[in-house]
Design a protein around this motif. Sequence first.
Motif, PDB file in Angstrom:
ATOM      1  N   UNK A  73      46.090  -5.561 109.180  1.00 21.79           N
ATOM      2  CA  UNK A  73      44.572  -4.942 109.562  1.00 21.79           C
ATOM      3  C   UNK A  73      43.882  -4.526 108.466  1.00 21.79           C
ATOM      4  N   UNK A  74      44.378  -4.653 107.167  1.00 22.31           N
ATOM      5  CA  UNK A  74      43.711  -3.926 106.221  1.00 22.31           C
ATOM      6  C   UNK A  74      43.607  -2.462 106.250  1.00 22.31           C
ATOM      7  N   UNK A  75      44.599  -1.788 106.665  1.00 23.38           N
ATOM      8  CA  UNK A  75      44.665  -0.444 106.825  1.00 23.38           C
ATOM      9  C   UNK A  75      45.316   0.359 105.866  1.00 23.38           C
ATOM     10  N   UNK A  76      44.534   0.639 104.733  1.00 22.94           N
ATOM     11  CA  UNK A  76      44.991   1.021 103.342  1.00 22.94           C
ATOM     12  C   UNK A  76      45.543   2.305 103.459  1.00 22.94           C
ATOM     13  N   UNK A  77      45.061   3.075 104.300  1.00 23.77           N
ATOM     14  CA  UNK A  77      45.452   4.506 104.554  1.00 23.77           C
ATOM     15  C   UNK A  77      46.745   4.506 105.293  1.00 23.77           C
ATOM     16  N   UNK A  78      47.014   3.654 105.909  1.00 27.17           N
ATOM     17  CA  UNK A  78      48.492   3.644 106.666  1.00 27.17           C
ATOM     18  C   UNK A  78      49.317   3.194 105.496  1.00 27.17           C
ATOM     19  N   UNK A  79      49.053   2.071 104.752  1.00 28.92           N
ATOM     20  CA  UNK A  79      49.963   1.447 103.648  1.00 28.92           C
ATOM     21  C   UNK A  79      50.320   2.950 102.730  1.00 28.92           C
ATOM     22  N   UNK A  80      49.285   3.689 102.209  1.00 26.85           N
ATOM     23  CA  UNK A  80      49.574   4.732 101.561  1.00 26.85           C
ATOM     24  C   UNK A  80      50.497   5.606 102.328  1.00 26.85           C
TER      25      UNK A  80
END
Length: 225
Positions: free
Chosen positions: A127-134
């Motif tokens: 999903x390209x969710x950088x915040x979730x990845x962090x």
Amino acid sequence: MSETMAQRLIHPAHAQLVQAARAERRALVRALAIEADWRFHDGPEWAARYWAAFGDLRRDVDSAPELRLGAALAPRSGWSPLAPVESDQARAIFRALLAALHPQVAPRAAAADTAGLWSLAVMAYRAGDAARLRELLARAQPAAATARLPQDLVELRQEHDRLANARAAADRRLAELSQSFPFNLRDRLDDADWVRRQRLSLRQVLAFVAPPRRQPAHSDRQQVS
């Protein structure tokens, strides 16, 4: 002094084997990260670009899986892509998660991942969710200790061989992917002249296989008379 410590101090192959195992792990992480990027981002993007370039000229969508994929992903061309900085950050975080949690890279950590962090990381990356990845990276920090290389020489050699085999398998998958649709077109789709020639070729094929036009009825009557 423990036997493992003695092996590290006495056996000359221990340090070399540690370095070799670390190199194999880095190579495996890199190959798996590229594979994920191709499957989740670049592949769909190239399929959508192919459909945007040729979809109006193809009549075999139902029988061509790659065209069905391109048609399904065509709306992707209208998405707002991540900024380059965000994209680079997402890739870097995902690679760190991959190194800590991927079953092929860190099987012990994966077995201990009762929260399903790796599956969540894959979904966030798709999903390209950088915040979730962090957020997931912070939760995955305790897994780093589990992902360390074994110190026992025999176990270390076994782990090195396992990583080498996994890396070789990942390299083979990448080689196969690079020769399949849409990865085999990624360079050509950037070539406007190639796209133009392909469109011309498809038009010629369509004209050749098109059924002949039926003459008007009044023309038939004239021929009979």
